[in-house]
Design a protein around this motif. Structure first.
Motif, short mmCIF file in Angstrom:
data_model
loop_
_atom_site.label_atom_id
_atom_site.label_comp_id
_atom_site.label_asym_id
_atom_site.label_seq_id
_atom_site.Cartn_x
_atom_site.Cartn_y
_atom_site.Cartn_z
N MET A 1 -2.12 10.99 -25.10
CA MET A 1 -2.57 11.90 -24.05
C MET A 1 -2.14 11.31 -22.71
O MET A 1 -2.32 10.12 -22.46
N SER A 2 -1.63 12.14 -21.81
CA SER A 2 -1.19 11.65 -20.51
C SER A 2 -2.38 11.27 -19.63
O SER A 2 -3.50 11.72 -19.86
N VAL A 3 -2.12 10.45 -18.65
CA VAL A 3 -3.19 10.01 -17.75
C VAL A 3 -3.80 11.18 -17.00
O VAL A 3 -5.00 11.20 -16.74
N PHE A 4 -3.01 12.19 -16.70
CA PHE A 4 -3.54 13.35 -15.98
C PHE A 4 -4.50 14.16 -16.86
O PHE A 4 -5.53 14.63 -16.38
N LYS A 5 -4.19 14.30 -18.14
CA LYS A 5 -5.10 14.98 -19.05
C LYS A 5 -6.37 14.16 -19.27
O LYS A 5 -7.46 14.71 -19.41
N LEU A 6 -6.23 12.83 -19.32
CA LEU A 6 -7.42 11.98 -19.44
C LEU A 6 -8.34 12.15 -18.24
O LEU A 6 -9.56 12.29 -18.39
N ILE A 7 -7.77 12.16 -17.05
CA ILE A 7 -8.56 12.33 -15.83
C ILE A 7 -9.21 13.72 -15.80
O ILE A 7 -10.38 13.86 -15.44
N LYS A 8 -8.47 14.75 -16.19
CA LYS A 8 -9.04 16.10 -16.26
C LYS A 8 -10.19 16.16 -17.25
O LYS A 8 -11.22 16.78 -16.99
N SER A 9 -10.02 15.50 -18.40
CA SER A 9 -11.10 15.52 -19.40
C SER A 9 -12.33 14.77 -18.89
O SER A 9 -13.46 15.18 -19.15
N ASP A 10 -12.11 13.68 -18.15
CA ASP A 10 -13.24 12.96 -17.55
C ASP A 10 -13.96 13.84 -16.53
O ASP A 10 -15.19 13.91 -16.52
N LEU A 11 -13.21 14.53 -15.69
CA LEU A 11 -13.78 15.41 -14.68
C LEU A 11 -14.57 16.55 -15.36
O LEU A 11 -15.67 16.90 -14.91
N TYR A 12 -14.04 17.08 -16.44
CA TYR A 12 -14.73 18.13 -17.18
C TYR A 12 -16.11 17.67 -17.66
O TYR A 12 -17.08 18.43 -17.63
N ARG A 13 -16.22 16.44 -18.10
CA ARG A 13 -17.49 15.91 -18.59
C ARG A 13 -18.56 15.90 -17.50
O ARG A 13 -19.74 16.05 -17.78
N TYR A 14 -18.18 15.71 -16.26
CA TYR A 14 -19.16 15.68 -15.17
C TYR A 14 -19.61 17.07 -14.73
O TYR A 14 -20.74 17.24 -14.31
N HIS A 15 -18.70 18.05 -14.79
CA HIS A 15 -19.01 19.35 -14.18
C HIS A 15 -18.92 20.55 -15.14
O HIS A 15 -19.34 21.64 -14.77
N GLY A 16 -18.31 20.40 -16.30
CA GLY A 16 -18.16 21.51 -17.21
C GLY A 16 -17.02 22.44 -16.85
O GLY A 16 -16.83 23.47 -17.50
N ARG A 17 -16.28 22.09 -15.86
CA ARG A 17 -15.09 22.84 -15.45
C ARG A 17 -14.21 21.91 -14.63
O ARG A 17 -14.64 20.83 -14.24
N VAL A 18 -12.99 22.35 -14.35
CA VAL A 18 -12.04 21.51 -13.63
C VAL A 18 -11.34 22.36 -12.58
O VAL A 18 -10.85 23.44 -12.88
N ASN A 19 -11.34 21.88 -11.36
CA ASN A 19 -10.50 22.46 -10.31
C ASN A 19 -10.28 21.40 -9.24
O ASN A 19 -10.93 20.34 -9.25
#
Length: 185
Positions: A1-19
């Motif tokens: 998994m790319s670092v950008f997808k890892l960071i997006k997945s981490d962000l999703y865990r905090y908020h339930g969405r990503v933007n």
């Protein structure tokens, strides 16, 4: 998994969405996300001599500010959520699965050169210790101040010192905003 997808997945865990606005808010105001962001970048850019300096310096800075001793080289899966970074420690040889949630004052340490392997959808409570070359299964909750020195099967809820399994209800009700692998967020 790319670092950008890892960071997006981490962000999703905090908020339930990503933007992008959530990313900016989190990078400035959410300590756990800020810490994991710099940790992911430090690991990703470790072998890039030109770009490695800034992420490593930022990660070292946040390790000191947030009083943590987490190694950026640890093998941490997607959707890492660290709610309270303070006094948390684990080394570079620890292997952690996806949707991992951790709170403050947690220790994950090796013994005799062997380190824990932690499965997916695991929650580690305040002050718990996971020690030695053990395996923590998937969907596990380890309660506050538990000391775990033996393997834990899937779906177990573990408490106490010495640790004992009190149920097999698992972590499905406690993992907030679980990230589903192979789903584009």
């Amino acid at each position: 998994m790319s670092v950008f997808k890892l960071i997006k997945s981490d962000l999703y865990r905090y908020h339930g969405r990503v933007n992008f606005l959530l990313f900016l808010k989190s990078i400035f105001f959410v300590k756990g996300f800020k810490f994991s962001f710099w940790m992911r970048l430090a690991k990703y850019l470790e072998y890039n001599k030109l770009l490695q300096l800034i992420p490593k310096l930022m990660f070292i800075y946040y390790k000191r500010v947030l009083v943590s001793d987490i190694q950026y080289r640890a093998n941490i899966g997607p959707a890492f959520c660290i709610r309270h970074v303070f006094s948390t420690t684990f080394g570079a040889n620890v292997i952690i699965g996806s949707n991992f949630t951790i709170v403050h004052n947690v220790t994950i340490a090796g013994k005799s050169g062997k380190y824990p392997v932690i499965g997916d959808n695991v929650y580690l409570g305040t002050g718990c210790c996971v020690l030695g070359g053990i395996t923590i299964g998937n969907n596990v909750i380890i309660g506050a101040n538990a000391v775990v020195t033996k393997d834990v099967p899937d779906n177990a809820v573990v408490v106490g010192n010495p640790s004992k399994i009190i149920s097999y209800k698992g972590s499905s009700s406690i993992i907030e905003n679980p990230y589903i692998l192979n789903e584009d967020i």
